[in-house]
Motif scaffolding. Structure first.
Motif, PDB file in Angstrom:
ATOM      1  N   ASN A   1      43.660 -17.290  15.696  1.00 30.41           N
ATOM      2  CA  ASN A   1      44.332 -16.289  14.866  1.00 30.41           C
ATOM      3  C   ASN A   1      45.729 -15.943  15.361  1.00 30.41           C
ATOM      4  OD1 ASN A   1      42.278 -15.904  12.944  1.00 30.41           O
ATOM      5  ND2 ASN A   1      41.158 -14.605  14.369  1.00 30.41           N
ATOM      6  N   GLY A   2      46.074 -16.365  16.568  1.00 33.48           N
ATOM      7  CA  GLY A   2      47.398 -16.072  17.111  1.00 33.48           C
ATOM      8  C   GLY A   2      47.570 -14.620  17.498  1.00 33.48           C
ATOM      9  N   CYS A   3      46.517 -14.012  18.032  1.00 33.90           N
ATOM     10  CA  CYS A   3      46.554 -12.596  18.401  1.00 33.90           C
ATOM     11  C   CYS A   3      46.863 -12.451  19.890  1.00 33.90           C
ATOM     12  CB  CYS A   3      45.227 -11.913  18.065  1.00 33.90           C
ATOM     13  SG  CYS A   3      45.275 -10.141  18.409  1.00 33.90           S
ATOM     14  N   ALA A   4      48.120 -12.174  20.200  1.00 32.23           N
ATOM     15  CA  ALA A   4      48.548 -12.056  21.596  1.00 32.23           C
ATOM     16  C   ALA A   4      47.844 -10.899  22.295  1.00 32.23           C
ATOM     17  CB  ALA A   4      50.057 -11.887  21.668  1.00 32.23           C
ATOM     18  N   PHE A   5      47.693  -9.762  21.621  1.00 32.40           N
ATOM     19  CA  PHE A   5      47.035  -8.604  22.233  1.00 32.40           C
ATOM     20  C   PHE A   5      45.608  -8.958  22.644  1.00 32.40           C
ATOM     21  CE2 PHE A   5      44.179  -4.980  21.970  1.00 32.40           C
ATOM     22  CZ  PHE A   5      44.801  -4.073  22.814  1.00 32.40           C
TER      23      PHE A   5
ATOM     24  N   ILE B   1      47.088  -7.869  15.011  1.00 32.30           N
ATOM     25  CA  ILE B   1      48.213  -8.625  14.462  1.00 32.30           C
ATOM     26  C   ILE B   1      48.934  -7.787  13.412  1.00 32.30           C
ATOM     27  CG2 ILE B   1      48.846 -10.622  13.046  1.00 32.30           C
ATOM     28  CD1 ILE B   1      46.506 -12.121  14.504  1.00 32.30           C
ATOM     29  N   GLY B   2      48.161  -7.165  12.514  1.00 34.08           N
ATOM     30  CA  GLY B   2      48.763  -6.380  11.443  1.00 34.08           C
ATOM     31  C   GLY B   2      49.601  -5.225  11.954  1.00 34.08           C
ATOM     32  N   LEU B   3      49.177  -4.603  13.042  1.00 32.94           N
ATOM     33  CA  LEU B   3      49.900  -3.464  13.605  1.00 32.94           C
ATOM     34  C   LEU B   3      50.769  -3.845  14.802  1.00 32.94           C
ATOM     35  CD1 LEU B   3      47.085  -0.776  13.314  1.00 32.94           C
ATOM     36  CD2 LEU B   3      49.024  -1.176  11.775  1.00 32.94           C
ATOM     37  N   SER B   4      50.852  -5.142  15.086  1.00 29.14           N
ATOM     38  CA  SER B   4      51.710  -5.674  16.160  1.00 29.14           C
ATOM     39  C   SER B   4      51.484  -4.992  17.497  1.00 29.14           C
ATOM     40  CB  SER B   4      53.197  -5.572  15.773  1.00 29.14           C
ATOM     41  OG  SER B   4      53.460  -6.283  14.595  1.00 29.14           O
ATOM     42  N   PHE B   5      50.196  -4.876  17.902  1.00 25.98           N
ATOM     43  CA  PHE B   5      49.912  -4.308  19.218  1.00 25.98           C
ATOM     44  C   PHE B   5      50.582  -5.177  20.277  1.00 25.98           C
ATOM     45  CE2 PHE B   5      45.303  -2.660  18.222  1.00 25.98           C
ATOM     46  CZ  PHE B   5      45.812  -1.745  17.309  1.00 25.98           C
ATOM     47  N   PRO B   6      51.308  -4.587  21.214  1.00 25.33           N
ATOM     48  CA  PRO B   6      51.863  -5.388  22.312  1.00 25.33           C
ATOM     49  C   PRO B   6      50.738  -5.815  23.261  1.00 25.33           C
ATOM     50  CG  PRO B   6      52.406  -3.072  22.611  1.00 25.33           C
ATOM     51  CD  PRO B   6      51.710  -3.180  21.286  1.00 25.33           C
ATOM     52  N   PRO B   7      50.825  -7.006  23.823  1.00 26.87           N
ATOM     53  CA  PRO B   7      49.775  -7.462  24.750  1.00 26.87           C
ATOM     54  C   PRO B   7      49.667  -6.547  25.966  1.00 26.87           C
ATOM     55  CG  PRO B   7      51.239  -9.269  24.167  1.00 26.87           C
ATOM     56  CD  PRO B   7      51.859  -8.012  23.626  1.00 26.87           C
ATOM     57  N   PRO B   8      48.434  -6.315  26.422  1.00 27.56           N
ATOM     58  CA  PRO B   8      48.233  -5.489  27.623  1.00 27.56           C
ATOM     59  C   PRO B   8      48.495  -6.307  28.875  1.00 27.56           C
ATOM     60  CG  PRO B   8      46.122  -6.202  26.768  1.00 27.56           C
ATOM     61  CD  PRO B   8      47.174  -6.731  25.828  1.00 27.56           C
ATOM     62  N   VAL B   9      49.676  -6.182  29.412  1.00 29.81           N
ATOM     63  CA  VAL B   9      50.056  -6.959  30.587  1.00 29.81           C
ATOM     64  C   VAL B   9      49.303  -6.408  31.791  1.00 29.81           C
ATOM     65  CG1 VAL B   9      51.982  -7.681  32.051  1.00 29.81           C
ATOM     66  CG2 VAL B   9      52.312  -7.407  29.585  1.00 29.81           C
TER      67      VAL B   9
END
Length: 162
Positions: free
Chosen positions: A53-57, A145-153
């Motif tokens: 799905n390409g979900c970075a978060f 993805i829809g809300l563009s959550f930034p990835p949890p580093v």
């Protein structure tokens, strides 16, 4: 981008604003955990769906969790190409095929083949909860993805003296 029209929200803001939704999705995850599917095993499924799905978060979140659970690095490195390697058990391979079939619904033949392989490796109850786990991560992927959550580093330790 100066005119970035994407919605942007942190996971924390989402959890505050949509607490009932977050709680319901968390409850689905807990139900899967309570059903007895191995948590490290389900993290592989979540990773694969999040890759597709390409979900970075979600990808970063579940890599962090999988590492804490002790999932071997080679599995984390190779989950995207699981068919090309022998590091996954037959049970894991069946689950990954089912994950792909339910994440990309466009291939009916692949879905039928993946479904046919499940009973060799899973009980009917396990198939049910595996399916719920896949559906739940796909829902989380769409929200993140829809809300563009930034990835949890992950937090890294400060470097010590040289």
């Amino acid at each position: 981008m100066a005119n970035d029209a994407r919605l942007r929200m942190s996971y924390e803001a989402f959890a505050r604003a949509a607490a009932p939704v977050q709680g319901a999705l968390a409850a689905l995850g807990k139900a899967v955990d309570d059903a007895g599917l191995d948590k490290a095993f389900t993290e592989l499924i979540k990773l694969r769906a999040s890759q597709i799905n390409g979900c970075a978060f979600c990808l970063q979140l579940h890599l962090n969790i999988a590492r804490k659970l002790g999932v071997p690095g080679e599995k984390l490195d190779l989950v995207g190409v699981w068919r090309e390697t022998d590091v996954f058990s037959p049970r894991e391979r069946a689950a990954l095929a089912w994950t792909e079939a339910l994440t990309d619904l466009s291939d009916e033949a692949a879905r039928a083949a993946a479904a046919a392989a499940l009973p060799e490796h899973f009980t009917p109850d396990e198939i049910l909860f595996l399916t719920v786990a896949i559906g739940t991560i796909n829902q989380w992927n769409r929200i993140a993805i829809g809300l563009s959550f930034p990835p949890p580093v992950p937090k890294r330790a400060a470097p010590g003296p040289a």
